[in-house]
Design an enzyme around this catalytic site. Sequence first.
Site, PDB file in Angstrom:
ATOM      1  N   GLU A 192       5.044  -1.647   0.270  1.00  0.00           N
ATOM      2  CA  GLU A 192       5.469  -1.495  -1.118  1.00  0.00           C
ATOM      3  C   GLU A 192       6.544  -0.441  -1.284  1.00  0.00           C
ATOM      4  O   GLU A 192       7.421  -0.578  -2.136  1.00  0.00           O
ATOM      5  CB  GLU A 192       4.257  -1.137  -1.996  1.00  0.00           C
ATOM      6  CG  GLU A 192       4.510  -1.260  -3.498  1.00  0.00           C
ATOM      7  CD  GLU A 192       5.047   0.012  -4.130  1.00  0.00           C
ATOM      8  OE1 GLU A 192       5.449  -0.045  -5.317  1.00  0.00           O
ATOM      9  OE2 GLU A 192       5.069   1.070  -3.468  1.00  0.00           O
ATOM     10  N   GLU A 193       6.497   0.602  -0.473  1.00  0.00           N
ATOM     11  CA  GLU A 193       7.371   1.738  -0.694  1.00  0.00           C
ATOM     12  C   GLU A 193       8.812   1.496  -0.242  1.00  0.00           C
ATOM     13  O   GLU A 193       9.706   2.264  -0.611  1.00  0.00           O
ATOM     14  CB  GLU A 193       6.824   2.973   0.032  1.00  0.00           C
ATOM     15  CG  GLU A 193       5.533   3.532  -0.571  1.00  0.00           C
ATOM     16  CD  GLU A 193       5.730   4.163  -1.939  1.00  0.00           C
ATOM     17  OE1 GLU A 193       6.856   4.097  -2.478  1.00  0.00           O
ATOM     18  OE2 GLU A 193       4.759   4.712  -2.473  1.00  0.00           O
ATOM     19  N   ASP A 197       0.652   1.852   2.323  1.00  0.00           N
ATOM     20  CA  ASP A 197       1.823   2.497   2.912  1.00  0.00           C
ATOM     21  C   ASP A 197       2.299   3.628   2.008  1.00  0.00           C
ATOM     22  O   ASP A 197       2.088   3.612   0.797  1.00  0.00           O
ATOM     23  CB  ASP A 197       2.949   1.501   3.188  1.00  0.00           C
ATOM     24  CG  ASP A 197       3.469   0.820   1.932  1.00  0.00           C
ATOM     25  OD1 ASP A 197       2.641   0.416   1.092  1.00  0.00           O
ATOM     26  OD2 ASP A 197       4.701   0.677   1.790  1.00  0.00           O
ATOM     27  N   HIS A 255      -1.449  -0.446  -2.480  1.00  0.00           N
ATOM     28  CA  HIS A 255      -0.763  -0.419  -1.188  1.00  0.00           C
ATOM     29  C   HIS A 255      -1.173   0.829  -0.415  1.00  0.00           C
ATOM     30  O   HIS A 255      -1.323   1.915  -0.989  1.00  0.00           O
ATOM     31  CB  HIS A 255       0.756  -0.470  -1.359  1.00  0.00           C
ATOM     32  CG  HIS A 255       1.330   0.696  -2.118  1.00  0.00           C
ATOM     33  ND1 HIS A 255       1.719   1.875  -1.503  1.00  0.00           N
ATOM     34  CD2 HIS A 255       1.582   0.867  -3.430  1.00  0.00           C
ATOM     35  CE1 HIS A 255       2.187   2.713  -2.414  1.00  0.00           C
ATOM     36  NE2 HIS A 255       2.118   2.126  -3.600  1.00  0.00           N
ATOM     37  N   HIS A 268       5.265  11.605  -3.928  1.00  0.00           N
ATOM     38  CA  HIS A 268       6.499  11.660  -3.144  1.00  0.00           C
ATOM     39  C   HIS A 268       6.990  13.098  -2.921  1.00  0.00           C
ATOM     40  O   HIS A 268       8.076  13.298  -2.389  1.00  0.00           O
ATOM     41  CB  HIS A 268       7.628  10.838  -3.799  1.00  0.00           C
ATOM     42  CG  HIS A 268       7.379   9.368  -3.788  1.00  0.00           C
ATOM     43  ND1 HIS A 268       8.413   8.445  -3.849  1.00  0.00           N
ATOM     44  CD2 HIS A 268       6.245   8.639  -3.747  1.00  0.00           C
ATOM     45  CE1 HIS A 268       7.907   7.218  -3.844  1.00  0.00           C
ATOM     46  NE2 HIS A 268       6.586   7.330  -3.788  1.00  0.00           N
ATOM     47  N   ASP A 293      -0.342   8.618  -4.517  1.00  0.00           N
ATOM     48  CA  ASP A 293       0.396   7.353  -4.466  1.00  0.00           C
ATOM     49  C   ASP A 293       0.221   6.688  -3.113  1.00  0.00           C
ATOM     50  O   ASP A 293       1.021   6.900  -2.213  1.00  0.00           O
ATOM     51  CB  ASP A 293       1.868   7.630  -4.749  1.00  0.00           C
ATOM     52  CG  ASP A 293       2.702   6.380  -4.884  1.00  0.00           C
ATOM     53  OD1 ASP A 293       2.131   5.289  -5.014  1.00  0.00           O
ATOM     54  OD2 ASP A 293       3.943   6.501  -4.845  1.00  0.00           O
ATOM     55  N   GLU A 304      -1.796   2.253  -9.268  1.00  0.00           N
ATOM     56  CA  GLU A 304      -0.654   3.167  -9.164  1.00  0.00           C
ATOM     57  C   GLU A 304      -0.890   4.405 -10.042  1.00  0.00           C
ATOM     58  O   GLU A 304      -1.574   4.327 -11.068  1.00  0.00           O
ATOM     59  CB  GLU A 304       0.633   2.468  -9.611  1.00  0.00           C
ATOM     60  CG  GLU A 304       1.154   1.415  -8.652  1.00  0.00           C
ATOM     61  CD  GLU A 304       1.906   2.009  -7.473  1.00  0.00           C
ATOM     62  OE1 GLU A 304       1.943   3.260  -7.346  1.00  0.00           O
ATOM     63  OE2 GLU A 304       2.457   1.234  -6.672  1.00  0.00           O
TER      64      GLU A 304
END
Length: 368
Positions: free
Chosen positions: A123-124, A57, A55, A341, A88, A152
């Site tokens: 996805e997030e 995003d 992903h 994150h 990520d 991932e």
Amino acid sequence: MTDALSITRELIRCPSVTPADAGALGVLENILNAAGFEVHRVTFTSAPHITFAGHTDVVPPGDETAWSHGAFSGEIKDGFLYGRGAVDMKGGIACSVAAALEYLADHGGKPKGSISFLITGDEEAISVNGTVKLLPWVAARGETFDHCVLGEPSNVDELGDCIKIGRRGSLSGTLYVDGLQGHVAYPHRAANPVPDISRLIVALSDEPLDHGSAQFQASNLEFTSIDVGNTAFNVIPGQARAKFNIRFNDNHTQETLRALVEARMTKAAGNRVRARIEWEYSNSNVFVTKPGPFTDLAVAAIEDVTSRKPELSTSGGTSDARFISSYCPVIEFGLVGQTMHQIDERTPVSDLEKLTKIYRGVLDRYFG
């Protein structure tokens, strides 16, 4: 622009905070089109077919002034690439693209099977418009995947220490206990739900749901909030509620788990306490890719580059692999997830180079 570092930097420079794309998918489309890929309406007919998923995003950057380097700058400093998505998981996507381009360049542009990319931009957040919808779109066109590598950030401390071969399911609910509101000076005229919900929380938390399984750790139920909506000191509330989440293994389905928890609640409540559970919708089911030739192939490719034999793990939260697992065996292997994150999310440039070599090793073995 075919190396992993350049691709990652271009992706990071797209501020694709979920659900915005901000040009990230277009970056990949341009690169893959230039290499001869058909994007969006591609048809793969030869087997075996391996797909790389991911992903573009990302989560919000938070306080951008707290970053050492711009959150979307893709800046390199002291051997590290900085930016939201570096780990990520724009870096993982870039490495898979770079590895595929290298493989094609060395094999006349044609693999001994099919390579595809299953890349989405949702996805997030709640993951309702990304992989979960793209997969039926693919299936409706008669496409099938034999295996999938999801990029991932699976590694814990060092590149090569962990492959995710499964994930526990996730199920959430709210426990409600109804009482009778009244004055604290006259408790006999009220029914206080606070002591009752406290006892139910203990009852549901204390007894194990299971003791784990061959591939999974034990399921766990965790209460995350308790609320009565009461701002007064002299009023007994009329209702108490507590939110909880369960991470469950392959001893359960969502249906059997709901039944188990509700039976325990009913037993603990007895005939006096008025309690109920309202369950949240969940698309996070448990899955596992059993160890075998595909996982062996990935382990060998990782060992060749890192000299480490990765653990086959089912720990952690959810990912889009839960959707892909219904279509083909899927493993998750990407960068080291320590800074995902976080402020100053970053990855060593050397890890991008190594991950590209690992993915290339996967392709060599897969089609070899």
